[in-house]
Design a protein around this motif. Structure first.
Motif, PDB file in Angstrom:
ATOM      1  N   PHE A   1       0.856  -1.182   0.000  1.00  0.00           N
ATOM      2  CA  PHE A   1       0.000   0.000   0.000  1.00  0.00           C
ATOM      3  C   PHE A   1       0.888   1.226   0.000  1.00  0.00           C
ATOM      4  N   ASP A   2       0.331   2.341  -0.395  1.00  0.00           N
ATOM      5  CA  ASP A   2       1.084   3.587  -0.508  1.00  0.00           C
ATOM      6  C   ASP A   2       1.042   4.327   0.828  1.00  0.00           C
ATOM      7  N   TRP A   3       1.904   3.936   1.747  1.00  0.00           N
ATOM      8  CA  TRP A   3       1.925   4.490   3.097  1.00  0.00           C
ATOM      9  C   TRP A   3       2.320   5.963   3.097  1.00  0.00           C
ATOM     10  N   ASP A   4       3.302   6.345   2.288  1.00  0.00           N
ATOM     11  CA  ASP A   4       3.806   7.718   2.316  1.00  0.00           C
ATOM     12  C   ASP A   4       3.172   8.608   1.248  1.00  0.00           C
ATOM     13  N   ASN A   5       2.169   8.090   0.552  1.00  0.00           N
ATOM     14  CA  ASN A   5       1.385   8.870  -0.412  1.00  0.00           C
ATOM     15  C   ASN A   5       2.238   9.470  -1.534  1.00  0.00           C
ATOM     16  N   ASP A   6       3.225   8.685  -2.017  1.00  0.00           N
ATOM     17  CA  ASP A   6       4.056   9.166  -3.123  1.00  0.00           C
ATOM     18  C   ASP A   6       3.639   8.575  -4.465  1.00  0.00           C
ATOM     19  N   GLY A   7       2.535   7.822  -4.478  1.00  0.00           N
ATOM     20  CA  GLY A   7       2.046   7.241  -5.721  1.00  0.00           C
ATOM     21  C   GLY A   7       2.650   5.887  -6.038  1.00  0.00           C
ATOM     22  N   ARG A   8       3.499   5.371  -5.150  1.00  0.00           N
ATOM     23  CA  ARG A   8       4.142   4.070  -5.350  1.00  0.00           C
ATOM     24  C   ARG A   8       3.839   3.174  -4.159  1.00  0.00           C
ATOM     25  N   ALA A   9       3.607   1.896  -4.421  1.00  0.00           N
ATOM     26  CA  ALA A   9       3.311   0.946  -3.351  1.00  0.00           C
ATOM     27  C   ALA A   9       4.542   0.724  -2.480  1.00  0.00           C
ATOM     28  N   ASP A  10       4.321   0.662  -1.176  1.00  0.00           N
ATOM     29  CA  ASP A  10       5.381   0.407  -0.220  1.00  0.00           C
ATOM     30  C   ASP A  10       5.247  -1.023   0.300  1.00  0.00           C
ATOM     31  N   LEU A  11       6.375  -1.646   0.599  1.00  0.00           N
ATOM     32  CA  LEU A  11       6.375  -3.010   1.117  1.00  0.00           C
ATOM     33  C   LEU A  11       5.968  -2.983   2.586  1.00  0.00           C
ATOM     34  N   CYS A  12       5.112  -3.911   2.977  1.00  0.00           N
ATOM     35  CA  CYS A  12       4.659  -3.968   4.354  1.00  0.00           C
ATOM     36  C   CYS A  12       4.603  -5.417   4.818  1.00  0.00           C
ATOM     37  N   ILE A  13       5.012  -5.624   6.042  1.00  0.00           N
ATOM     38  CA  ILE A  13       4.869  -6.918   6.704  1.00  0.00           C
ATOM     39  C   ILE A  13       3.987  -6.700   7.932  1.00  0.00           C
ATOM     40  N   TYR A  14       2.930  -7.493   8.035  1.00  0.00           N
ATOM     41  CA  TYR A  14       2.095  -7.501   9.240  1.00  0.00           C
ATOM     42  C   TYR A  14       2.483  -8.736  10.038  1.00  0.00           C
ATOM     43  N   ARG A  15       2.832  -8.514  11.315  1.00  0.00           N
ATOM     44  CA  ARG A  15       3.291  -9.620  12.157  1.00  0.00           C
ATOM     45  C   ARG A  15       2.718  -9.452  13.569  1.00  0.00           C
ATOM     46  N   ASN A  16       1.734 -10.284  13.906  1.00  0.00           N
ATOM     47  CA  ASN A  16       1.194 -10.319  15.263  1.00  0.00           C
ATOM     48  C   ASN A  16       0.817  -8.940  15.814  1.00  0.00           C
ATOM     49  N   GLY A  17       0.101  -8.160  15.030  1.00  0.00           N
ATOM     50  CA  GLY A  17      -0.351  -6.851  15.488  1.00  0.00           C
ATOM     51  C   GLY A  17       0.627  -5.717  15.245  1.00  0.00           C
ATOM     52  N   MET A  18       1.775  -6.016  14.668  1.00  0.00           N
ATOM     53  CA  MET A  18       2.761  -4.979  14.343  1.00  0.00           C
ATOM     54  C   MET A  18       2.869  -4.844  12.831  1.00  0.00           C
ATOM     55  N   TRP A  19       3.002  -3.625  12.380  1.00  0.00           N
ATOM     56  CA  TRP A  19       3.134  -3.301  10.963  1.00  0.00           C
ATOM     57  C   TRP A  19       4.546  -2.766  10.727  1.00  0.00           C
ATOM     58  N   TYR A  20       5.254  -3.346   9.776  1.00  0.00           N
ATOM     59  CA  TYR A  20       6.596  -2.924   9.396  1.00  0.00           C
ATOM     60  C   TYR A  20       6.524  -2.458   7.944  1.00  0.00           C
ATOM     61  N   VAL A  21       6.846  -1.202   7.710  1.00  0.00           N
ATOM     62  CA  VAL A  21       6.689  -0.627   6.378  1.00  0.00           C
ATOM     63  C   VAL A  21       8.036  -0.143   5.857  1.00  0.00           C
ATOM     64  N   SER A  22       8.358  -0.551   4.632  1.00  0.00           N
ATOM     65  CA  SER A  22       9.577  -0.112   3.962  1.00  0.00           C
ATOM     66  C   SER A  22       9.173   0.809   2.813  1.00  0.00           C
ATOM     67  N   THR A  23       9.135   2.122   3.095  1.00  0.00           N
ATOM     68  CA  THR A  23       8.704   3.085   2.066  1.00  0.00           C
ATOM     69  C   THR A  23       9.750   3.263   0.973  1.00  0.00           C
TER      70      THR A  23
END
Length: 116
Positions: free
Chosen positions: A69-91
């Motif tokens: 999903f586009d977490w930083d709103n730059d028009g490009r999809a960002d990598l995300c890992i959801y792990r046991n209630g934690m979200w890790y995003v690599s913008t």
């Protein structure tokens, strides 16, 4: 099916059995990339020719759920890992989680999108 006539317009083989298929706008060209997640590695085919142009290691813990999903709103999809209630995003899409936050609990099914 580009024109919604229920006839396949193009086919591309990409990934292997057991991969998690994803799609998103990785390049700013406005065209979706083919993306598969396999054991902590993201294989990204930006030109949709069936060959990974980018490979990023991010995640890989048993139970990780890959999302785009586009977490930083730059028009490009960002990598995300959801792990046991934690979200890790690599913008930067480089495998480094530059945004980490908690929301949810173990066993939840994560969903991303633009909600209003």
């Amino acid at each position: 099916d580009h024109d919604f006539d229920h006839v396949v317009d193009a086919k591309t083989r990409f990934g292997m059995a057991g991969d998690v298929p994803l799609t998103g706008y990785i390049n700013p060209d406005g065209k979706s990339s083919l993306i598969v997640y396999r054991n902590g590695a993201w294989y990204i085919d930006t030109n949709r020719d069936g060959t990974a142009d980018i490979v990023v290691t991010f995640g890989g813990v048993t139970g990780d759920v890959p999302l785009l999903f586009d977490w930083d709103n730059d028009g490009r999809a960002d990598l995300c890992i959801y792990r046991n209630g934690m979200w890790y995003v690599s913008t930067n899409r480089d495998g480094v989680a530059n945004s980490v936050f908690g929301f949810g609990a173990a066993g939840d099914v994560p969903v991303v999108g633009r909600f209003r």
